[in-house]
Design an enzyme around this catalytic site. Sequence first.
Site, mmCIF file in Angstrom:
data_model
loop_
_atom_site.group_PDB
_atom_site.id
_atom_site.type_symbol
_atom_site.label_atom_id
_atom_site.label_comp_id
_atom_site.label_asym_id
_atom_site.label_seq_id
_atom_site.Cartn_x
_atom_site.Cartn_y
_atom_site.Cartn_z
ATOM 1 N N SER A 82 45.417 152.316 19.327
ATOM 2 C CA SER A 82 45.703 153.125 18.146
ATOM 3 C C SER A 82 46.719 154.182 18.524
ATOM 4 C CB SER A 82 44.433 153.771 17.593
ATOM 5 O OG SER A 82 44.224 155.014 18.222
ATOM 6 N N ASP A 95 61.713 157.073 13.181
ATOM 7 C CA ASP A 95 60.815 156.491 14.117
ATOM 8 C C ASP A 95 61.629 155.849 15.232
ATOM 9 O OD1 ASP A 95 58.155 155.974 14.205
ATOM 10 O OD2 ASP A 95 58.426 153.938 13.444
ATOM 11 N N GLU A 140 53.525 144.395 22.279
ATOM 12 C CA GLU A 140 53.458 144.876 23.659
ATOM 13 C C GLU A 140 52.377 144.106 24.423
ATOM 14 O OE1 GLU A 140 53.527 146.812 20.999
ATOM 15 O OE2 GLU A 140 54.984 148.435 21.268
HETATM 16 N N1 ATP Z 1 49.477 147.859 22.785
HETATM 17 C C1 ATP Z 1 49.412 149.016 23.432
HETATM 18 N N2 ATP Z 1 48.409 149.246 24.298
HETATM 19 C C2 ATP Z 1 48.329 150.414 24.942
HETATM 20 N N3 ATP Z 1 49.201 151.400 24.825
HETATM 21 C C3 ATP Z 1 50.227 151.248 24.012
HETATM 22 C C4 ATP Z 1 50.398 150.036 23.274
HETATM 23 N N4 ATP Z 1 51.504 150.161 22.533
HETATM 24 C C5 ATP Z 1 52.000 151.370 22.782
HETATM 25 N N5 ATP Z 1 51.236 152.037 23.677
HETATM 26 C C6 ATP Z 1 51.428 153.384 24.195
HETATM 27 O O1 ATP Z 1 51.220 154.298 23.150
HETATM 28 C C7 ATP Z 1 52.369 155.093 22.949
HETATM 29 C C8 ATP Z 1 52.564 155.351 21.482
HETATM 30 O O2 ATP Z 1 52.821 154.146 20.823
HETATM 31 P P1 ATP Z 1 53.202 154.154 19.283
HETATM 32 O O3 ATP Z 1 53.403 152.742 18.862
HETATM 33 O O4 ATP Z 1 52.290 155.020 18.559
HETATM 34 O O5 ATP Z 1 54.543 154.934 19.282
HETATM 35 P P2 ATP Z 1 55.997 154.399 19.487
HETATM 36 O O6 ATP Z 1 56.020 152.952 19.217
HETATM 37 O O7 ATP Z 1 56.518 154.882 20.781
HETATM 38 O O8 ATP Z 1 56.726 155.189 18.408
HETATM 39 P P3 ATP Z 1 56.888 154.788 16.917
HETATM 40 O O9 ATP Z 1 56.150 153.501 16.667
HETATM 41 O O10 ATP Z 1 56.339 155.957 16.193
HETATM 42 O O11 ATP Z 1 58.356 154.633 16.833
HETATM 43 C C9 ATP Z 1 53.493 154.318 23.567
HETATM 44 O O12 ATP Z 1 54.477 155.165 24.047
HETATM 45 C C10 ATP Z 1 52.819 153.608 24.708
HETATM 46 O O13 ATP Z 1 52.742 154.460 25.826
#
Ligand code: ATP
Length: 669
Positions: free
Chosen positions: A358, A289, A330
């Site tokens: 999500s 991840d 975030e």
């Molecule tokens: N709190 C949030 N609100 C809106 N969009 C978000 C938020 N957090 C992340 N994202 C968006 O969603 C995408 C996917 O987030 P996610 O947490 O699923 O994956 P990641 O953190 O990049 O990878 P992983 O957790 O699998 O290492 C991010 O790249 C970002 O663009």
Amino acid sequence: MTLSQLVSQVPTALLKLDPRHMWRNPVMFVVLIGSVLTTVLAFADPDGFTVAIAVWLWLTVIFGNLAEAVAEGRGKAQAASLRAARKDAVARRLERDGSETEIPGTDLQVGDRVVVEAGEVIPGDGDVVEGIASVDESAITGESAPVIREAGGDRSAVTGGTTVLSDRIVVAITAAPGSTFLDTMIALVEGTSRRKTPNENALTILLSSLTIVFLLAVATLAPMADYAGAPQQTLVLVALLVCLIPTTIGALLSAIGIAGMDRLVRVNVLAMSGRAVEAAGDVGTLLLDKTGTITYGNRRATAFVAQVGLDREVLRDTARLSSLADPTPEGRSIVELALAEGAGDLPLPVGATIVEFSASTRMSGVDLADGTEVRKGATSAVLAWLDDTALPPSVESAVERISADGGTPLVVAVRPPHPAAGQVLGVVHLKDVVKPGMADRFAELRRMGIRTVMVTGDNAITAKAIAAEAGVDDVLAEATPEDKMAYIRKEQAGGRLVAMTGDGTNDAPALAAADVGVAMSSGTSAAKEAGNMVDLDSDPTKLIDIVEIGKQLLITRGALTTFSVANDVAKYFAIIPAMFVAAYPGLESLDIMRLHSPESAILSAVVFNALVIVALIPLALKGVRYRVTSASGLLRRNLLVYGLGGLIAPFVGIKALDLLFSSLFGSAL
Ligand SMILES: Nc1ncnc2c1ncn2[C@@H]1O[C@H](COP(=O)(O)OP(=O)(O)OP(=O)(O)O)[C@@H](O)[C@H]1O
Ligand SMILES: [K+]
Ligand SMILES: [Mg+2]
């Protein structure tokens, strides 16, 4: 392993003579029957030779049990210290009306919410649903450095028995008393929940078959010996059988498995099944991840970049509005940055509906009472939500710049009530930092023949930038939980075992699908439940240690099996001629050992057979050293060392014992 450790486990080894326990190990069960039989013979005719054989057959069984007892004993000490951590804490249960009731921690139910403040022990396993705190987890990890646990993100799980050092959190209980993480851990290190692994079962069947083959060989030897005029006593046939069946590996097999688990515990990894440890030794692909695993995982907002012509304040306030009810790190960091840049501290407008983040929508935000919808999220997700409009050029270049830098761009957009068109306002720059030392460890994995793949929900450009910095072999960007699963299935279909580390709830299905699923202890409860290992240190590069320990387990088992079988075959040639040379003088040319007498040959072989087990206990527990080389090179080397060693050892050992016995009891033997 010290001598006193061995001696202290003798009582346990004796308790293990229980036939109900012995039955699980067919090879040693045969030896047990042999011991009983020769004991009966010794009572009927108590001459020195018979008594000596009976005693050494019992010792053979006990030495085998001793190996297992010593292996388990190491876990018991650890279990005792874990028990001490399972303090009966008082829980401050939060009632619906917001009041608190004090109840014993053991009365907590799944779903209860409890308040824990600085200085208090967390009364049960759960997820932080409110607040952020620093927690002392030394009770389970042995590490004294405090860790941060917070609501909303991938660092939300807390373990009962750990202590909150600062601040106040609300924890939703996820495990019933008696089946908490600490309980599981205690059962694991004690070995009480240990079951045979598939490979162990297969090996047990093989060893049992060999035992049957030798049983038949010895059984046919009896009439042949009668016919040749050299009838053999039952005692000698039983002794011969024990020498020939694979008692060495039969005695050490379970100790090797327990020791493997124990080595993992020592690096703070809990394997929920032995199967997972074995699989770790054969892993071909490793999925990591990105956020929180390769990077620190506290992605923080560092800048608002508004579309050209738009006031930065508008973007700032809209981004803040979209994050007011977003509990992820975030989201919270956006609210903090907005405040620092002068935004007002207004609450969420009444009537607003929260749209939670999500991993599959990759967006979050709010719907206001007047019908206005506000979103922030991954570029592609937000554009799709805006009916596939294009990004304004100034925002597009900002998105590219942030991504190329390894940052995560969050696009902010508004959709006023129909029929007005939706609009992109700008982008928030989220920054995360790659953990140091990653590239070196990935290079090490590459040398072990393991391919590393970084998986992330981030866009391809960000993913590539981080991947280049971290030195992984491949990336899977904009990955939804389904994509991760599909990738794992594809690798598995190609015949590769897949290991994966993860911490988020969105990782749970993939963690469950992987052959080795290592959940970070800091992660969510869902992730921990889905995986088959938990890393208490939450260090994804720990997988290197896990793979090494898995390989070491497989190598140790293979090496000792080779040794055991070679040993038995050699014994056949060492003692059969000595037993029959009187009846068949023609065998003399085969009788290279020139043993003192048939009795001395048999006794020496039985004693040697028993002593080999004790001699190899340290190796079974410590494991054969693993070096990073090709699998075939390793196999060749082990066959040479343990195969040849196993062939030669009996000739040397039995001869030495024969000389000793004949000089001690010369005329009696
Ligand atoms: N709190 C949030 N609100 C809106 N969009 C978000 C938020 N957090 C992340 N994202 C968006 O969603 C995408 C996917 O987030 P996610 O947490 O699923 O994956 P990641 O953190 O990049 O990878 P992983 O957790 O699998 O290492 C991010 O790249 C970002 O663009
Ligand atoms: K044997
Ligand atoms: Mg994430």
